[in-house]
Design an enzyme around this catalytic site. Sequence first.
Site, short mmCIF file in Angstrom:
data_model
loop_
_atom_site.label_atom_id
_atom_site.label_comp_id
_atom_site.label_asym_id
_atom_site.label_seq_id
_atom_site.Cartn_x
_atom_site.Cartn_y
_atom_site.Cartn_z
N HIS A 145 0.80 -1.22 0.00
CA HIS A 145 0.00 0.00 0.00
C HIS A 145 0.85 1.29 0.00
O HIS A 145 0.75 2.08 -0.93
CB HIS A 145 -1.01 -0.04 1.15
N GLU B 84 1.02 5.41 12.84
CA GLU B 84 -0.31 4.99 13.25
C GLU B 84 -0.41 3.46 13.41
O GLU B 84 -1.01 2.98 14.34
CB GLU B 84 -1.33 5.49 12.21
N ASP B 85 0.18 2.74 12.47
CA ASP B 85 -0.11 1.30 12.40
C ASP B 85 1.02 0.38 12.86
O ASP B 85 0.85 -0.84 12.87
CB ASP B 85 -0.46 0.91 10.95
N ASP C 118 -2.95 8.54 -1.02
CA ASP C 118 -3.33 7.47 -0.09
C ASP C 118 -4.80 7.11 -0.30
O ASP C 118 -5.16 5.95 -0.44
CB ASP C 118 -3.09 8.01 1.34
N ASP D 102 -23.20 14.59 -26.51
CA ASP D 102 -21.77 14.89 -26.50
C ASP D 102 -21.05 14.17 -25.36
O ASP D 102 -20.87 14.70 -24.29
CB ASP D 102 -21.50 16.39 -26.43
MN MN Z 1 -2.56 4.63 3.98
#
Ligand code: MN
Length: 750
Positions: A48, A76-77, A139, A259
């Site tokens: 990611h 964060e993770d 992201d 169009d």
């Molecule tokens: Mn992310």
Amino acid sequence: MLRQFELVEQVTSYDPDADEALLNRAYVYAMKAHGTQKRASGDPYFSHPLAVAAILIDLKLDDATIAAALLHDTIEDTEATKQEIDELFGSEIAGLVDGLTKLKQLDLVTKEAAQAENLRKFLLAISDDIRVLLVKLADRLHNMRTLGHMRQDKRERIAQETMDIYAPLAGRIGMQAMRDELDDISFKVLNEEAHATISARLTALRQESGDLLREIEVALTQKLEEHHIPASVNGREKRPYSIWRKMERKQISLGQLSDIYGFRVVVDNIDDCYTALGVVHQTWRVVPGRFKDYISNPKTNNYQSLHTTVVGPHRKRIELQIRTNEMHDIAEHGVAAHSLYRDLGSAENTPGEDDTGAEHAGTKDGNAAPTADANAYRWLSHLVDMLSEGDGPKEFLEHTKLELFHDQVFCFTPNGDLIALPSGATPIDFAYAVHTNVGDTCVGCLINGRHAPLITELKNGDEVEIVRSDAQVPPAAWEKFVITGKARAAIRRATRLALRQQYAGLGREILNRALKVQDAVVEDEELQIAIERLGEKHLDDVLAKIGRGEVACSDVLKALGIGQEHSPAKSNFGMGQRLKSLGQYISLPRGRTKRQDTGAIPVRGLKGDLPFTISLATGAVPGERIVGIMTPEEGVTIYPIFSDQLRQYDDEPERWIDLTWDVHEGSDETFPARIQVTVLNQPGALAQVAQTIADGEANINNLELNTQSADVYDFKIMVEVRDLQHLTKIMRELGRAPLVTGVSRMTGVE
Ligand code: MN
């Protein structure tokens, strides 16, 4: 997955000064930090941040942005801390990653007060350094691209947030390509049906018109070459979401949409833009009102181009955008197309670029594409100024949203809940946005405490209170007054449901009459068992199918074990019978025809709850013998028995249903009858006809004129009368008028 050396190579290919060691460190650090973490798809988590970095590499962003992209989820993770990132990568990158971490904790789709506060924090974080926003958008884009593995409710929530906040933000800073993709994926999640329909239509059009895109590209290129303008011409199909927006905005259907192709002409310099425009306008017919000069008048996000629409080869409308290479870059990538982000990040001014800072924000150079994104950044710094003035959350939200979303209105419920709607929305849209049930039962509204029509266009800050009634069924006509997909879909559903109930009612009538003819009485329990023999489950479904002519009443009787030789619905009609009946019935008195128990269904006017309409070719009035023809689309169409139009249904007896007028003597309902009046070609003829009809207390509801010869002409007139007696009297009076030479009832064939 992008490998480490490939990533570094790609960055150094557009930025030879990029810090390779930094990129390598960030790559390895992020990969290790995420370790064995997996995404919802089962892919290693590290894929990611790597994909996010790749999106930003395509935009040719600087090494710090790429490093921040690789690291953006680590604090964060994973076990990583801001302090550690700071030590390993320096304060610039740590600042970016920290900003991104803060953004991640903000929920932007919540209650108003919290939403305002979160949006405030969000804007503070991104205004600190625009690169935070660029990474955040990349992201979000990657998360949207890989949304398929999420739960549906979560998907919808993310798509809503993307459509409300991120896509407009991307547009605001000029990243049109990013905005289009974000919008399109969100649209697909939030309105899968519409997306599929439009995609299918696009595919069909593509097959129909073959390689039209290529053909127009070639024609355009040749024309420009003839005038010695080097240009690259690029045709593309519009995206489903932009087509959808256009349909919503202009209230047109997919079929009317012509169009759907746009062409981009990219030339070397501004002079060529205008020369190319001249060539295009000389070659093809211009569609009026569509020319826009965004070169002399750039949009606030610095977008520049010439826009025009012409009727091109094969009489197809084609939209053209003419621009220079530089304008093209800005149009596609906005802020990211500039060196601006570097200046923001490092607070240094690059020599030679003197209008990058906010203090020079007013500079607008009409002769050249802007060299920096003063405009695009100005709105952001303006917002930040506002933050320090300490407005209340509601006011702040209103201002901010107004700034961010030009094309939306923000309204409030009496409780103060915020409802965001596309501009042009009505209280009906509002009601459906609150809850489908509120929309379905909506009968009126108060805007800012005052009663207002439901078709009022809502304005920013309006407080809307919906008045409801449980007896209400949304009228089909509302579809014209709403612009949100949610409201439109709900109205359609409700209309469909109401129609289904009408058909079930009609089916019940047909069945009851047939049973009566057979002298049979059947309880619903028996019916239920019988329809199960027919492979059906729900009685209402079967009744609606009978009403629609999809299930033969005789089949249900058979399933009930009630024998019959023929179906009563078709028994009374044959050509001979019809011809005879013309003379037989035409003089019947109005209203209550003598009721023969043949199974005829009473027509008690047109405003009842059965799906009746009257054939427009002839009209039909009480006193005339009538029959109904059932079609699934139109319900029951009433024809007078003498109508020539009935012949086309001779081979489809299952469509015929026997009807009888049952209109009360005192009823003031009127019915249409179409007549032909031939008059002498003299002044005052039409006035005489109109006066005679008015004197007879009837209305003209439609009138066509046909010239027959120099001496006479015909009017085809739909008159509204009470019954056959009334009609006969009017026709007689018309016949007596001096300039009228003939009057006849029309029989359906012109
Ligand atoms: Mn992310």
